[in-house]
Design a protein around this motif. Structure first.
Motif, mmCIF file in Angstrom:
data_model
loop_
_atom_site.group_PDB
_atom_site.id
_atom_site.type_symbol
_atom_site.label_atom_id
_atom_site.label_comp_id
_atom_site.label_asym_id
_atom_site.label_seq_id
_atom_site.Cartn_x
_atom_site.Cartn_y
_atom_site.Cartn_z
ATOM 1 N N GLY A 177 0.778 -1.227 0.000
ATOM 2 C CA GLY A 177 0.000 0.000 0.000
ATOM 3 C C GLY A 177 0.813 1.282 0.000
ATOM 4 N N ASN A 178 2.021 1.238 -0.523
ATOM 5 C CA ASN A 178 2.845 2.444 -0.608
ATOM 6 C C ASN A 178 2.525 3.199 -1.896
ATOM 7 O OD1 ASN A 178 4.785 2.023 1.747
ATOM 8 N ND2 ASN A 178 4.917 0.073 0.653
ATOM 9 N N ILE A 179 2.621 4.512 -1.844
ATOM 10 C CA ILE A 179 2.471 5.362 -3.024
ATOM 11 C C ILE A 179 3.862 5.884 -3.349
ATOM 12 C CG2 ILE A 179 1.454 7.459 -3.979
ATOM 13 C CD1 ILE A 179 -0.875 7.024 -1.963
ATOM 14 N N ILE A 180 4.360 5.521 -4.545
ATOM 15 C CA ILE A 180 5.731 5.861 -4.908
ATOM 16 C C ILE A 180 5.740 6.587 -6.248
ATOM 17 C CG2 ILE A 180 8.029 4.944 -5.417
ATOM 18 C CD1 ILE A 180 7.198 2.458 -3.722
ATOM 19 N N ASN A 181 6.392 7.749 -6.271
ATOM 20 C CA ASN A 181 6.562 8.527 -7.493
ATOM 21 C C ASN A 181 8.057 8.686 -7.729
ATOM 22 O OD1 ASN A 181 6.292 10.175 -9.684
ATOM 23 N ND2 ASN A 181 5.505 11.926 -8.548
ATOM 24 N N ALA A 182 8.596 7.931 -8.713
ATOM 25 C CA ALA A 182 10.022 7.964 -9.029
ATOM 26 C C ALA A 182 10.195 8.586 -10.409
ATOM 27 C CB ALA A 182 10.592 6.554 -8.992
ATOM 28 N N THR A 183 10.680 9.827 -10.471
ATOM 29 C CA THR A 183 10.677 10.565 -11.737
ATOM 30 C C THR A 183 12.024 10.627 -12.443
ATOM 31 O OG1 THR A 183 11.063 12.661 -10.594
ATOM 32 C CG2 THR A 183 8.769 12.017 -10.961
ATOM 33 N N GLY A 184 13.098 10.149 -11.852
ATOM 34 C CA GLY A 184 14.414 10.225 -12.477
ATOM 35 C C GLY A 184 14.527 9.337 -13.711
ATOM 36 N N THR A 185 15.472 9.662 -14.583
ATOM 37 C CA THR A 185 15.613 8.934 -15.853
ATOM 38 C C THR A 185 15.910 7.453 -15.660
ATOM 39 O OG1 THR A 185 17.917 9.640 -15.945
ATOM 40 C CG2 THR A 185 16.334 10.952 -17.188
ATOM 41 N N ASN A 186 16.658 7.084 -14.645
ATOM 42 C CA ASN A 186 16.959 5.682 -14.364
ATOM 43 C C ASN A 186 16.391 5.243 -13.021
ATOM 44 O OD1 ASN A 186 18.546 5.207 -16.733
ATOM 45 N ND2 ASN A 186 20.155 6.446 -15.799
ATOM 46 N N ALA A 187 15.356 5.880 -12.570
ATOM 47 C CA ALA A 187 14.769 5.600 -11.265
ATOM 48 C C ALA A 187 13.785 4.434 -11.351
ATOM 49 C CB ALA A 187 14.067 6.844 -10.740
ATOM 50 N N ASP A 188 13.565 3.802 -10.214
ATOM 51 C CA ASP A 188 12.569 2.735 -10.099
ATOM 52 C C ASP A 188 11.764 2.933 -8.823
ATOM 53 O OD1 ASP A 188 13.042 0.962 -12.369
ATOM 54 O OD2 ASP A 188 14.986 0.577 -11.450
ATOM 55 N N GLY A 189 10.507 2.538 -8.890
ATOM 56 C CA GLY A 189 9.662 2.606 -7.700
ATOM 57 C C GLY A 189 10.140 1.646 -6.628
#
Length: 170
Positions: free
Chosen positions: A139-151
């Motif tokens: 139930g986590n809300i994750i926003n990963a916006t970097g070019t090589n990022a992952d949730g």
């Protein structure tokens, strides 16, 4: 460091503002077990918002954590920090390799639940597991916006983890 718990058990830290320290905002080390950290605001520190090293059965809930340095981690568990609950925290990392929550080096059987994590670094991760098993991220809300990022990123020797109902945006 802001407030250090070293071999401290059953302590409660509520509603404290911790900022602009050279190292971690709140480090728990040397078997600091069964502590409660809730409603704290942590930002502008030199390394990690909250770190646990060889510390177990802690309850870390409803904290606001912001890191801006290159390798800043919101919550960092290492060295067999197990059976902790990390829930309802709001974590923002802006450094190039910032991680919201990192479980490392046999940090097993932790609950990571209902956290709101935003990473904007080029290689930022919302939740990162390395050599840590039997954890439950739900139930986590994750926003990963970097070019090589992952949730969520799971590295070798991380087995039997449960990932359930997480909302990940990239």
């Amino acid at each position: 460091q802001g407030i250090s718990l070293v071999g401290s058990n059953n302590s409660v830290l509520i509603g404290t503002i911790i900022y602009n320290n050279t190292l971690d905002g709140i480090p728990l080390t040397l078997s600091s077990d069964s502590n409660i950290l809730t409603g704290n605001t942590i930002y502008g520190n030199g390394q990690y918002g909250i770190s646990l090293s060889a510390s177990s059965k802690n309850n870390i809930t409803s904290n606001q954590i912001n890191t801006t340095i290159s390798n800043g981690y919101g919550i960092y568990l290492l060295s067999s920090s197990s059976s902790n609950t990390l829930s309802s925290n709001t974590i923002t990392t802006n450094g190039s390799s910032g991680y919201g929550i990192l479980l490392d080096t046999s940090s097993n059987s932790n609950i990571v639940q209902s956290n709101n994590i935003t990473t904007s670094g080029s290689t930022g991760y919302g939740v990162f597991l390395s050599s840590s098993s039997n954890n439950n991220a739900t139930g986590n809300i994750i926003n990963a916006t970097g070019t090589n990022a992952d949730g969520i990123y799971i590295l070798s020797n991380s087995d039997n983890n449960i990932l359930n109902l997480n909302n990940i945006t990239k």
